[in-house]
Scaffold this motif. Structure first.
Motif, short mmCIF file in Angstrom:
data_model
loop_
_atom_site.label_atom_id
_atom_site.label_comp_id
_atom_site.label_asym_id
_atom_site.label_seq_id
_atom_site.Cartn_x
_atom_site.Cartn_y
_atom_site.Cartn_z
N TYR A 275 -29.48 -20.41 -6.09
CA TYR A 275 -29.79 -21.92 -5.92
C TYR A 275 -31.36 -22.03 -5.02
CZ TYR A 275 -24.87 -22.64 -6.64
OH TYR A 275 -23.73 -22.62 -7.28
N LYS A 276 -31.88 -20.83 -4.86
CA LYS A 276 -33.20 -20.94 -4.41
C LYS A 276 -34.33 -21.17 -5.60
CE LYS A 276 -32.79 -18.77 0.12
NZ LYS A 276 -32.59 -17.53 0.66
N THR A 277 -33.89 -21.13 -6.86
CA THR A 277 -34.80 -21.20 -7.97
C THR A 277 -35.18 -22.64 -8.31
OG1 THR A 277 -32.93 -21.54 -9.61
CG2 THR A 277 -33.70 -19.40 -9.36
N GLU A 278 -35.94 -23.02 -8.88
CA GLU A 278 -36.56 -24.34 -9.54
C GLU A 278 -35.51 -25.03 -10.21
OE1 GLU A 278 -38.88 -24.68 -12.98
OE2 GLU A 278 -37.85 -22.99 -13.81
N LEU A 279 -34.35 -24.30 -10.68
CA LEU A 279 -33.38 -24.86 -11.48
C LEU A 279 -32.53 -25.67 -10.30
CD1 LEU A 279 -32.22 -22.09 -13.85
CD2 LEU A 279 -33.60 -24.34 -14.32
N PHE A 280 -32.40 -25.30 -9.27
CA PHE A 280 -31.47 -25.98 -8.25
C PHE A 280 -32.42 -26.69 -6.93
CE2 PHE A 280 -28.53 -23.10 -10.38
CZ PHE A 280 -27.44 -24.14 -10.45
N GLN A 281 -33.46 -26.19 -6.73
CA GLN A 281 -34.12 -26.59 -5.60
C GLN A 281 -34.35 -28.26 -5.57
OE1 GLN A 281 -35.32 -25.51 -2.36
NE2 GLN A 281 -33.40 -24.15 -2.97
N PRO A 282 -34.43 -28.93 -6.60
CA PRO A 282 -34.72 -30.20 -6.53
C PRO A 282 -33.48 -31.11 -6.02
CG PRO A 282 -35.74 -29.63 -8.62
CD PRO A 282 -34.99 -28.56 -7.83
N ARG A 303 -23.80 -25.81 -2.54
CA ARG A 303 -23.96 -25.09 -3.79
C ARG A 303 -22.73 -25.78 -4.70
NH1 ARG A 303 -23.67 -19.23 -0.91
NH2 ARG A 303 -26.18 -18.69 -0.93
N ILE A 304 -21.63 -26.03 -3.99
CA ILE A 304 -20.55 -26.53 -5.08
C ILE A 304 -20.91 -27.77 -5.60
CG2 ILE A 304 -18.21 -27.70 -4.90
CD1 ILE A 304 -17.39 -25.30 -2.98
N ILE A 305 -21.74 -28.76 -4.64
CA ILE A 305 -21.98 -30.19 -5.26
C ILE A 305 -22.99 -29.92 -6.31
CG2 ILE A 305 -23.13 -32.30 -4.42
CD1 ILE A 305 -22.08 -31.79 -1.68
N ALA A 306 -23.94 -29.14 -5.88
CA ALA A 306 -25.07 -28.94 -7.00
C ALA A 306 -24.60 -28.54 -8.21
CB ALA A 306 -26.30 -28.05 -6.32
N SER A 311 -23.18 -29.61 -13.94
CA SER A 311 -21.97 -29.29 -15.11
C SER A 311 -21.58 -30.59 -15.67
CB SER A 311 -20.80 -28.53 -14.61
OG SER A 311 -21.18 -27.31 -14.30
N ALA A 312 -21.29 -31.61 -14.90
CA ALA A 312 -20.73 -33.10 -15.25
C ALA A 312 -21.97 -33.59 -16.01
CB ALA A 312 -20.42 -33.80 -14.08
N VAL A 313 -23.21 -33.45 -15.63
CA VAL A 313 -24.30 -34.17 -16.28
C VAL A 313 -24.01 -33.24 -17.85
CG1 VAL A 313 -26.78 -34.42 -16.63
CG2 VAL A 313 -25.70 -34.71 -14.50
N PHE A 314 -24.16 -32.10 -17.91
CA PHE A 314 -24.33 -31.53 -19.27
C PHE A 314 -23.07 -31.85 -20.17
CE2 PHE A 314 -27.79 -29.13 -17.89
CZ PHE A 314 -28.61 -28.82 -19.16
N ILE A 337 -16.65 -33.65 -11.11
CA ILE A 337 -16.83 -34.69 -10.19
C ILE A 337 -16.24 -35.16 -8.81
CG2 ILE A 337 -17.31 -37.32 -10.36
CD1 ILE A 337 -17.65 -37.06 -13.39
N ARG A 338 -14.98 -35.08 -9.11
CA ARG A 338 -14.08 -35.25 -7.68
C ARG A 338 -14.30 -34.26 -6.74
NH1 ARG A 338 -8.82 -38.93 -9.20
NH2 ARG A 338 -10.03 -40.36 -10.23
N ARG A 339 -14.41 -33.13 -7.24
CA ARG A 339 -14.55 -31.93 -6.18
C ARG A 339 -16.02 -31.91 -5.45
NH1 ARG A 339 -14.94 -25.85 -6.51
NH2 ARG A 339 -13.71 -25.11 -5.18
N ALA A 340 -17.23 -32.46 -6.26
CA ALA A 340 -18.44 -32.54 -5.93
C ALA A 340 -18.43 -33.74 -4.70
CB ALA A 340 -19.24 -32.93 -6.85
N ILE A 341 -17.66 -34.76 -4.94
CA ILE A 341 -17.45 -35.89 -4.07
C ILE A 341 -16.91 -35.34 -2.77
CG2 ILE A 341 -16.67 -38.16 -3.63
CD1 ILE A 341 -17.12 -38.75 -6.54
N ARG A 342 -15.76 -34.70 -2.76
CA ARG A 342 -15.09 -34.32 -1.67
C ARG A 342 -15.91 -33.12 -0.98
NH1 ARG A 342 -9.90 -32.44 -4.76
NH2 ARG A 342 -10.66 -30.51 -4.42
#
Ligand code: SER
Length: 615
Positions: A275-282, A303-306, A311-314, A337-342
């Motif tokens: 999660y420290k890579t450019e893929l997740f930092q933004p 991490r779970i939210i990101a 995944s949902a976007v893809f 999606i719901r897990r990310a929201i929780r």
């Protein structure tokens, strides 16, 4: 409804800004000494293209014509027909970067290296080179091109098991010859990959690990030490698991490899956390802004939210029109999606955030995956809709909580199962209200959740029954019938009809396509008649290989996901249908029998679904 349009117009303004930002950052990264995903992919492509490999496009995240798995789980997945003998139009040596999604890893997400969605780089030999070259290429690439320290690398090999008793001595010898010490080669029983479903190509594998722990790597490699992170897998694909569970040698011996992009990128930059890579930092930075919390305060939730939103976007952006629902891929999407929201609530995020984060991710990745840009309206509106729906449910749950605070584990479980409260959330709520909910209650609650989990695992395991490459006789017939149906639908309903999904098993075909209205009985009858006419006409089935452009020029239909210049197979059924497809098909339409549509229904907004059988 007004709310959604407002949000969409608002977001549209920022989409361009994000996209330009992504471009500027990627240009700037060229000058920095950091490894970027783009640089890593390019190095991989260059290396293997120098060894006569052809680059093929990532296939869809939703497998075509495969009823046994919901998502593409590895780069080999779309190549199954070619691993068992079909000829690939691009030749015998291939490379790709494949979009993958593994729901089996969902409970591991939250640590530093696991994801539901990830990108996999892979090289394949379809009956060309074998073990020695494959192992040498992987070692060469990691140590000479990526310049990973040899002293931080270790490997595992197949130890033998009850089905295939011999250990993989040959791989051991090759590793030793490359200078890997005996202590850094561990024999493991589980070093076996596949099949992805219940039957199909599989074989022993030899995996490469990198030491991410502090200081020097221990002399002896032990796979159980979590500081050793698997970055590469060489699968020696020489067996075919049959439907009755036997392992038979494959006629064509293959190599199937996979390298996790996110993990390797982290390792190259000296991070012990993907999660420290450019893929997740933004994403992480934006979550910090919205929540007012720092990543270090609650890494797991961040991490779970990101991970889940990515995944949902893809899934939403995959051109199959999969929307959140209670079935199949739509159900997984809803859960993510719901897990990310929780977890966002646990971070104290109360406002709507899904669409804006989704926008950031889609814009960031659109450079590599243009489908995300094409489908951006769908992505944002579905994220926003699901978020609003679920937030209402959660608010209702909170009211119930206030009126009737849980006194026992059973009460808490009712809240969990009815309103989707995670245990962490129940604990927070209980704590902030000074309620008497101790260890005994928690234990009781956990027992209920375990029972519940067992039940739902059993239920969902049913979805994965059957073989992956289910190229049985009936499935092949249904596959050919699907092409006829696709063309017939275009003839009857119009040229706007496009395939959105196809799912075949030995009993029926299911076909999802773009069309705004329910079909009338006359239209259904007409489509049936046309398909049956083509069967009676005994059309010969054949294919030709050509470039994507040529296929389009000839008027072939199908999902055009391949890149410019790439070769594809175009299947022709007489002069009636021409479609891009990997096969297999029957030789003549007369083999199909009688075609009959059993159901025509809605699949999601603007998408219809047909179920049909051959009798
Ligand atoms: N199929 C293997 C894996 O997924 C190698 O790509 O690890």
């Amino acid at each position: 409804m007004v709310y959604f349009y407002k949000i969409l117009t608002f977001l549209a303004k920022f989409t361009k800004i994000y996209r330009n930002l992504a471009k500027i950052i990627s240009i700037f990264m060229i000058f920095s000494n950091k490894w970027t995903a783009k640089k890593l992919k390019n190095k991989f492509f260059q290396y293997f293209q120098g060894k006569e490999h052809h680059l093929i496009s990532s296939a869809s995240l939703i497998p075509e014509n495969d009823p046994t798995v919901l998502f593409t789980t590895a780069g080999m997945h779309p190549l199954v027909p070619y691993l068992i003998g079909e000829k690939h139009p691009e030749g015998q040596c291939l490379i790709s970067v494949q979009k993958c999604l593994r729901t089996g890893d969902i409970d591991e997400v939250g640590d530093a290296t696991h994801h539901t969605f990830f990108e996999m780089l892979g090289n394949w030999s379809l009956g060309d080179y074998f073990k020695k070259e494959a192992i040498e290429y992987s070692w060469d690439f990691l140590t000479k091109i990526l310049k990973l320290e040899k002293d931080k690398l270790a490997v595992s090999i197949f130890a033998g098991n009850k089905d295939v008793p011999a250990y993989d001595e040959e791989s051991e010898k090759i590793w030793l010859s490359l200078g890997v010490s005996k202590e850094r080669i561990e024999k493991i029983k589980d070093n076996w990959w596949g099949p992805a479903g219940q039957s199909g190509p599989c074989g022993p594998d030899t995996e490469i690990f990198y030491w991410t722990g502090p200081g020097k790597a221990p002399k002896k490699f032990e796979e159980t030490d979590k500081h050793w992170v698997e970055i590469w897998n060489n699968v020696i694909m020489e067996f075919d698991k049959t439907a009755d569970g036997k392992y038979q040698p494959l006629k064509q011996k293959n190599i199937d490899t996979g390298m996790g992009l996110e993990r390797t990128l982290a390792v190259l930059n000296g991070y012990d956390d993907n999660y420290k890579t450019e893929l997740f930092q933004p994403i992480i930075k934006q979550l910090e802004n919205i929540s007012g919390k720092k990543y270090e305060e609650d890494k797991k939730s961040f991490r779970i939210i990101a991970d889940h939103i990515r995944s949902a976007v893809f899934i939403l952006g995959d051109s199959h029109g999969i929307a959140p629902s209670n079935k199949d891929q739509g159900y997984v999407l809803r859960r993510l999606i719901r897990r990310a929201i929780r977890f966002a609530r646990l971070l104290g995020i109360k406002e709507y955030f899904m669409a804006s984060l989704g926008n950031l991710i889609a814009s960031w990745y659109a450079l590599a995956y243009p489908e995300l840009e094409r489908n951006e309206k769908f992505i944002f509106s579905e994220l926003a809709k699901e978020e609003e729906k679920f937030s209402k449910t959660l608010d209702k749950g909170l009211k119930v909580f206030d009126k009737n605070p849980p006194k026992s584990g059973k009460d808490a479980f009712m809240l969990y199962s009815t309103y989707g409260f995670p245990i962490e959330m129940i604990e927070e709520e209980v704590k902030s209200r000074n309620l008497n909910f101790g260890n005994k209650e928690k234990q009781e609650f956990l027992e209920y959740t375990v029972q519940h989990a067992n039940l739902s695992t059993t239920a969902s395991a049913g979805m994965f029954k059957g073989g992956l490459a289910d190229d049985g006789v009936m499935a092949t017939k249904y596959h050919t019938a699907t092409h006829l149906l696709h063309q017939a639908l275009r003839d009857v309903l119009g040229q706007h009809v496009e395939q959105r999904g196809s799912n075949i098993n030995e009993e029926r075909l299911r076909f999802d396509f773009v069309h705004p209205d329910p079909m009338t009985n006359e239209q259904i009858k007409k489509v049936e008649d046309i398909v049956n006419q083509q069967i009676v006409a005994q059309l010969p089935v054949s294919y030709q290989e050509m470039s994507v452009e040529e296929a389009k020029k000839q008027g072939a239909i199908g999902l055009f996901e391949q890149k410019y210049g790439e070769k594809v197979k175009v299947y022709k059924m007489g002069n009636y249908s021409q479609e891009i497809c990997g096969g297999p098909h029957v030789k003549n339409t007369s083999e199909l029998g009688h075609f009959s549509i059993k159901k025509e229904q809605s699949s999601s907004a603007g998408i219809r679904r047909i179920k049909a059988v051959l009798e």
